[in-house]
Design a protein around this motif. Structure first.
Motif, PDB file in Angstrom:
ATOM      1  N   VAL A 200       0.810  -1.223   0.000  1.00  0.00           N
ATOM      2  CA  VAL A 200       0.000   0.000   0.000  1.00  0.00           C
ATOM      3  C   VAL A 200       0.836   1.263   0.000  1.00  0.00           C
ATOM      4  CG1 VAL A 200      -1.924  -1.163   1.158  1.00  0.00           C
ATOM      5  CG2 VAL A 200      -0.199   0.030   2.535  1.00  0.00           C
ATOM      6  N   ALA A 201       2.121   1.182   0.352  1.00  0.00           N
ATOM      7  CA  ALA A 201       2.943   2.394   0.401  1.00  0.00           C
ATOM      8  C   ALA A 201       4.416   2.032   0.253  1.00  0.00           C
ATOM      9  CB  ALA A 201       2.713   3.152   1.710  1.00  0.00           C
ATOM     10  N   LEU A 202       5.144   2.884  -0.457  1.00  0.00           N
ATOM     11  CA  LEU A 202       6.571   2.684  -0.705  1.00  0.00           C
ATOM     12  C   LEU A 202       7.338   3.882  -0.171  1.00  0.00           C
ATOM     13  CD1 LEU A 202       6.315   1.505  -4.421  1.00  0.00           C
ATOM     14  CD2 LEU A 202       6.552   0.048  -2.393  1.00  0.00           C
ATOM     15  N   GLU A 203       8.538   3.615   0.344  1.00  0.00           N
ATOM     16  CA  GLU A 203       9.365   4.695   0.865  1.00  0.00           C
ATOM     17  C   GLU A 203       9.934   5.527  -0.279  1.00  0.00           C
ATOM     18  OE1 GLU A 203      12.530   4.581   4.316  1.00  0.00           O
ATOM     19  OE2 GLU A 203      13.506   4.112   2.411  1.00  0.00           O
ATOM     20  N   GLY A 204       9.835   6.844  -0.142  1.00  0.00           N
ATOM     21  CA  GLY A 204      10.406   7.757  -1.121  1.00  0.00           C
ATOM     22  C   GLY A 204      11.428   8.653  -0.464  1.00  0.00           C
ATOM     23  N   ILE A 205      11.579   9.836  -1.000  1.00  0.00           N
ATOM     24  CA  ILE A 205      12.606  10.747  -0.529  1.00  0.00           C
ATOM     25  C   ILE A 205      12.352  11.219   0.896  1.00  0.00           C
ATOM     26  CG2 ILE A 205      11.502  12.860  -1.375  1.00  0.00           C
ATOM     27  CD1 ILE A 205      14.330  13.723  -2.335  1.00  0.00           C
ATOM     28  N   GLU A 206      11.092  11.108   1.357  1.00  0.00           N
ATOM     29  CA  GLU A 206      10.763  11.579   2.702  1.00  0.00           C
ATOM     30  C   GLU A 206      11.230  10.625   3.793  1.00  0.00           C
ATOM     31  OE1 GLU A 206       9.043   9.534   1.065  1.00  0.00           O
ATOM     32  OE2 GLU A 206       7.022   9.147   1.820  1.00  0.00           O
ATOM     33  N   GLY A 207      11.678   9.421   3.438  1.00  0.00           N
ATOM     34  CA  GLY A 207      12.199   8.474   4.416  1.00  0.00           C
ATOM     35  C   GLY A 207      11.115   7.668   5.110  1.00  0.00           C
ATOM     36  N   THR A 208      11.554   6.855   6.077  1.00  0.00           N
ATOM     37  CA  THR A 208      10.638   5.936   6.748  1.00  0.00           C
ATOM     38  C   THR A 208       9.590   6.667   7.574  1.00  0.00           C
ATOM     39  OG1 THR A 208      12.430   4.312   6.861  1.00  0.00           O
ATOM     40  CG2 THR A 208      10.510   3.908   8.239  1.00  0.00           C
ATOM     41  N   ASP A 209       9.991   7.746   8.241  1.00  0.00           N
ATOM     42  CA  ASP A 209       9.020   8.497   9.042  1.00  0.00           C
ATOM     43  C   ASP A 209       7.879   8.994   8.158  1.00  0.00           C
ATOM     44  OD1 ASP A 209      10.557   8.056  11.270  1.00  0.00           O
ATOM     45  OD2 ASP A 209      11.459  10.058  11.307  1.00  0.00           O
ATOM     46  N   GLY A 210       8.232   9.540   6.988  1.00  0.00           N
ATOM     47  CA  GLY A 210       7.202  10.025   6.078  1.00  0.00           C
ATOM     48  C   GLY A 210       6.331   8.898   5.538  1.00  0.00           C
ATOM     49  N   LEU A 211       6.941   7.741   5.283  1.00  0.00           N
ATOM     50  CA  LEU A 211       6.198   6.570   4.823  1.00  0.00           C
ATOM     51  C   LEU A 211       5.143   6.163   5.852  1.00  0.00           C
ATOM     52  CD1 LEU A 211       5.788   3.999   3.032  1.00  0.00           C
ATOM     53  CD2 LEU A 211       7.715   2.986   4.271  1.00  0.00           C
ATOM     54  N   LEU A 212       5.542   6.121   7.105  1.00  0.00           N
ATOM     55  CA  LEU A 212       4.605   5.741   8.164  1.00  0.00           C
ATOM     56  C   LEU A 212       3.521   6.798   8.360  1.00  0.00           C
ATOM     57  CD1 LEU A 212       7.203   4.274  10.675  1.00  0.00           C
ATOM     58  CD2 LEU A 212       5.430   2.990   9.469  1.00  0.00           C
ATOM     59  N   GLU A 213       3.908   8.065   8.243  1.00  0.00           N
ATOM     60  CA  GLU A 213       2.922   9.140   8.376  1.00  0.00           C
ATOM     61  C   GLU A 213       1.888   9.073   7.260  1.00  0.00           C
ATOM     62  OE1 GLU A 213       5.330  12.604   8.452  1.00  0.00           O
ATOM     63  OE2 GLU A 213       6.117  12.216  10.476  1.00  0.00           O
ATOM     64  N   ARG A 214       2.325   8.763   6.034  1.00  0.00           N
ATOM     65  CA  ARG A 214       1.384   8.625   4.927  1.00  0.00           C
ATOM     66  C   ARG A 214       0.411   7.477   5.176  1.00  0.00           C
ATOM     67  NH1 ARG A 214       3.508   6.833   0.390  1.00  0.00           N
ATOM     68  NH2 ARG A 214       5.739   6.985   0.821  1.00  0.00           N
ATOM     69  N   THR A 215       0.936   6.377   5.708  1.00  0.00           N
ATOM     70  CA  THR A 215       0.073   5.230   5.987  1.00  0.00           C
ATOM     71  C   THR A 215      -0.934   5.569   7.079  1.00  0.00           C
ATOM     72  OG1 THR A 215       1.875   3.736   5.362  1.00  0.00           O
ATOM     73  CG2 THR A 215       0.057   2.790   6.624  1.00  0.00           C
ATOM     74  N   GLN A 216      -0.478   6.275   8.101  1.00  0.00           N
ATOM     75  CA  GLN A 216      -1.392   6.710   9.159  1.00  0.00           C
ATOM     76  C   GLN A 216      -2.479   7.623   8.590  1.00  0.00           C
ATOM     77  OE1 GLN A 216       0.485   8.768  12.416  1.00  0.00           O
ATOM     78  NE2 GLN A 216      -1.453   9.190  13.458  1.00  0.00           N
ATOM     79  N   ALA A 217      -2.084   8.527   7.688  1.00  0.00           N
ATOM     80  CA  ALA A 217      -3.056   9.431   7.084  1.00  0.00           C
ATOM     81  C   ALA A 217      -4.093   8.661   6.275  1.00  0.00           C
ATOM     82  CB  ALA A 217      -2.344  10.455   6.200  1.00  0.00           C
ATOM     83  N   MET A 218      -3.650   7.612   5.561  1.00  0.00           N
ATOM     84  CA  MET A 218      -4.599   6.803   4.800  1.00  0.00           C
ATOM     85  C   MET A 218      -5.581   6.100   5.721  1.00  0.00           C
ATOM     86  SD  MET A 218      -2.539   5.212   1.508  1.00  0.00           S
ATOM     87  CE  MET A 218      -1.051   4.662   2.347  1.00  0.00           C
ATOM     88  N   ARG A 219      -5.111   5.665   6.886  1.00  0.00           N
ATOM     89  CA  ARG A 219      -6.021   5.073   7.880  1.00  0.00           C
ATOM     90  C   ARG A 219      -7.024   6.125   8.343  1.00  0.00           C
ATOM     91  NH1 ARG A 219      -4.956  -0.639   8.746  1.00  0.00           N
ATOM     92  NH2 ARG A 219      -2.778  -0.942   9.303  1.00  0.00           N
ATOM     93  N   ASP A 220      -6.513   7.303   8.668  1.00  0.00           N
ATOM     94  CA  ASP A 220      -7.370   8.361   9.208  1.00  0.00           C
ATOM     95  C   ASP A 220      -8.385   8.852   8.190  1.00  0.00           C
ATOM     96  OD1 ASP A 220      -5.915   8.162  11.533  1.00  0.00           O
ATOM     97  OD2 ASP A 220      -4.655   9.916  11.125  1.00  0.00           O
ATOM     98  N   HIS A 221      -8.025   8.851   6.906  1.00  0.00           N
ATOM     99  CA  HIS A 221      -8.913   9.347   5.867  1.00  0.00           C
ATOM    100  C   HIS A 221      -9.846   8.285   5.320  1.00  0.00           C
ATOM    101  CE1 HIS A 221      -5.724  12.678   4.959  1.00  0.00           C
ATOM    102  NE2 HIS A 221      -6.422  12.910   6.058  1.00  0.00           N
ATOM    103  N   GLY A 222      -9.723   7.054   5.825  1.00  0.00           N
ATOM    104  CA  GLY A 222     -10.631   6.002   5.413  1.00  0.00           C
ATOM    105  C   GLY A 222     -10.170   5.159   4.250  1.00  0.00           C
ATOM    106  N   ARG A 223      -9.002   5.513   3.646  1.00  0.00           N
ATOM    107  CA  ARG A 223      -8.527   4.730   2.508  1.00  0.00           C
ATOM    108  C   ARG A 223      -8.225   3.289   2.918  1.00  0.00           C
ATOM    109  NH1 ARG A 223      -6.347   7.558  -1.781  1.00  0.00           N
ATOM    110  NH2 ARG A 223      -6.190   5.502  -2.746  1.00  0.00           N
ATOM    111  N   LEU A 224      -7.820   3.101   4.174  1.00  0.00           N
ATOM    112  CA  LEU A 224      -7.487   1.761   4.666  1.00  0.00           C
ATOM    113  C   LEU A 224      -8.368   1.380   5.851  1.00  0.00           C
ATOM    114  CD1 LEU A 224      -3.584   2.046   4.598  1.00  0.00           C
ATOM    115  CD2 LEU A 224      -5.036   0.904   2.924  1.00  0.00           C
TER     116      LEU A 224
END
Length: 299
Positions: A200-224
């Motif tokens: 569902v998510a791949l690490e990019g230039i933002e690093g692991t912290d950003g990857l986890l934050e994006r995943t959390q946001a997808m949970r919060d927004h209902g995508r997951l």
């Protein structure tokens, strides 16, 4: 013995002869502190180069002989290292930006390596690291990995926590491992997240912290919203320079994985670093997450 490029050393720290000294080029994160603490505990006197804007806020690093340099001022490093009696160099921690060429301070040493530096800047993160390693070694310094200074940083293989992955978690680990290796081949990142057997998510230039934050946001927004558990996997890029930029996790990674609703974390055993190991495992156990070292031939 210092391993050759592309090799990993199996659990034995470097042995410094009298008169030899290690410089730690310190970027962001906990890795520089772990390396410096390991050197000090072994009775060595490290010299720490704090990259301005990355490591200069870490007070613990300032208790040692140190200098703070803008990344554009690195043309002064080789003369500084010779003045300080440096024989070995460790690259530790992250760097959030590349040098701005128009701000670089010309020095005789920098001018002598400019062609190599420009080539490295054009070759992506791993290409740049390889160029940095070659430049310093051409100057007579030995580049060593953080794991050679503190071998206990390397992740062992197998389960490291009280919680264990379920059969469904194992499918997530497999999917994320394959994805992480694929983006590593492209020099994009070192981590991936899979939930429900799907990446569902791949690490990019933002690093692991950003990857986890994006995943959390997808949970919060209902995508997951309907997806449960999931796993983060980090592994070395295929063919990468293993003396620098090994994938790493620490207590903050555990916190981020928990906030993202994941069940656990997998890292490539023997080719990944676990920072503040005892704290990391203790926090994972408190939160009920699994942490596991995956065999390097998993894919």
């Amino acid at each position: 013995m210092i391993p050759l490029e592309g090799e990993m050393q199996s659990g034995h720290p470097i042995r410094l002869a009298p008169g030899q000294r290690v410089a730690v080029i310190a970027g962001s994160g906990r890795l520089p502190a772990n390396v410096v603490e390991g050197l000090a505990a072994a009775g060595h006197d490290p010299f720490v180069v704090l990259i301005a804007g990355e490591a200069d806020s870490d007070a613990s690093l300032r208790t040692h002989d140190h200098a703070t340099l803008e990344i554009e001022a690195f043309g002064s490093l080789a003369p500084l290292f010779r003045k300080k009696g440096i024989t070995h160099v460790v690259l530790a921690g992250g760097v959030g930006r590349r040098p701005r060429l128009w701000r670089m301070r010309p020095t005789p040493w920098l001018l002598s390596i400019m062609a190599k530096a420009l080539y490295g800047l054009s070759r992506g993160d791993d290409g740049l690291l390889r160029t940095i390693v070659r430049v310093f070694e051409d100057e007579g310094f030995k580049i060593v990995g953080a794991h050679e200074i503190v071998p206990d940083l390397l992740s062992p293989e197998g389960l490291l926590t009280k919680a264990a992955p379920t059969a469904a978690d194992r499918r997530d680990l497999d999917a994320a491992f394959t994805a992480a290796k694929t983006i590593g081949e492209l020099d994009i990142g070192q981590g991936a997240i899979a939930i429900g057997g799907r990446v569902v998510a791949l690490e990019g230039i933002e690093g692991t912290d950003g990857l986890l934050e994006r995943t959390q946001a997808m949970r919060d927004h209902g995508r997951l919203a309907a997806a449960k558990r999931g796993a983060l996997v980090k592994c070395a890029k295929p063919g990468q320079e293993l003396r620098a930029d090994l994938p790493a996790i620490g207590p903050a990674t555990v916190e981020g994985a928990h906030a993202a609703g994941l069940a656990g974390i997998g890292v490539e055993a023997g080719r990944s670093l676990m920072l503040d190991h005892a704290e990391l495992i203790a926090r994972a156990d408190e939160l009920g997450l699994f942490v596991i070292g995956l065999p390097t031939d998993k894919s």
